[in-house]
Design a protein around this motif. Structure first.
Motif, short mmCIF file in Angstrom:
data_model
loop_
_atom_site.label_atom_id
_atom_site.label_comp_id
_atom_site.label_asym_id
_atom_site.label_seq_id
_atom_site.Cartn_x
_atom_site.Cartn_y
_atom_site.Cartn_z
N THR A 144 -6.31 -7.53 12.98
CA THR A 144 -6.40 -6.50 11.95
C THR A 144 -5.83 -7.00 10.63
N ARG A 146 -4.34 -1.97 8.32
CA ARG A 146 -3.02 -1.50 8.73
C ARG A 146 -2.50 -0.42 7.78
N GLU A 148 -1.46 3.36 8.80
CA GLU A 148 -0.14 3.90 8.45
C GLU A 148 -0.29 5.21 7.68
N SER A 196 4.31 -1.24 13.08
CA SER A 196 3.35 -1.71 12.09
C SER A 196 3.60 -3.20 11.87
N GLY A 197 2.75 -4.03 12.48
CA GLY A 197 2.99 -5.47 12.41
C GLY A 197 4.26 -5.82 13.17
#
Length: 273
Positions: free
Chosen positions: A77, A82, A86, A119-120
């Motif tokens: 991704t 992302r 979010e 997130s990551g």
């Protein structure tokens, strides 16, 4: 082998009335995976011709929705996708219901509480309710903290295989924020093993001096969850011992959030039927 691919019933259909809809369908396939994908792997999974898939991947990469790994052969991704995910998490239509659960938890335990997502290599604060106590740490929704030194982050990492963790952490060095931060991979792996076994995690002044945190995951019907819920307090009000006293309330709140997510998913399926 070809015969195995033909026998499998799980070949993914990339349907759509327009090229844009087919790109979105391919993006859904890639975003649903917890690992990088290759062009050949997608050919085998979807049955689409290699030149067609290559062109689609190039278009998604150019749009920032996908990005290639360092070897240039695998896709994951992209930053734009992302950010979209979010923003959806931060601003979705069930925010009010989640916030009410969080507010009740704060009333029960008397400390600041937050809802998080991975997130990551970072933990993203989706929502937060502050305690009324005069001494507190203020972290607003949208704040980010490193996964390796946060309670929620350890829980998210514990769901991964060791190989997945290594791949994720390879791009995010284990920076030291306090004297208690775990910066050695072996020490972090031992902690993550304990977290996976216990089902809860602590942050004992590992990100900010004087801050203690306990977190659990929000149960997911798919098994792997990308939502956590946590309690944070100064160390003069919370220690490892009394944090465990709050664990039943924390788990009740996590179950309430899971019920909200399930109800929302059912409503979406009904609307699409």
């Amino acid at each position: 082998m070809t015969e195995n691919r033909t026998d499998r019933s799980e070949v993914v259909k990339i349907d759509g009335d327009t090229p844009t809809m087919r790109l979105l369908a391919l993006l859904e396939v890639i975003a649903a995976k917890d690992q990088l994908v290759s062009l050949q792997g997608l050919v085998e999974e979807t049955g689409l011709p290699k030149p067609t898939l290559h062109r689609m991947l190039q278009q998604l990469e150019a749009a920032g929705m996908l990005q290639r790994d360092s070897d240039g052969r695998q896709y994951g991704t992209g930053a734009r996708l992302r950010r979209l995910a979010e923003n959806l998490l931060l601003n979705d239509t069930i925010h009010g219901a989640r916030h009410a659960v969080l507010r009740r938890l704060v009333e029960d335990v008397g400390e600041s509480c937050n809802i998080t997502a991975l997130s990551g290599s970072e933990v993203l604060y989706l929502d937060r309710v502050e305690t009324a106590a005069p001494l507190r740490f203020y972290l607003h929704p949208g704040s980010r903290v490193p996964a390796h030194c946060s309670a929620s982050g350890k829980l998210f990492l514990a769901q991964m295989t060791p190989a997945q963790r290594r791949r994720l952490l390879a791009h995010a060095p284990l920076s030291q924020y306090t004297s208690r931060t775990l910066t050695e991979l072996d020490a972090l792996e031992a902690e993550i093993e304990r977290v996976g076994r216990d089902g809860y995690a602590f942050d004992n002044e590992e990100f900010l001096p004087g801050l203690f945190c306990i977190a659990v995951l929000v149960p997911s019907p798919g098994g792997r969850s990308n939502m956590g819920i946590a309690i944070q307090a100064p160390i003069m009000r919370m220690t490892e011992r009394n944090a465990l006293d709050s664990l039943p309330a924390l788990r009740r709140a996590a179950s309430a959030l899971a019920a909200i997510e399930a109800e929302h998913a059912t409503a979406d399926q009904t609307a699409c039927a």
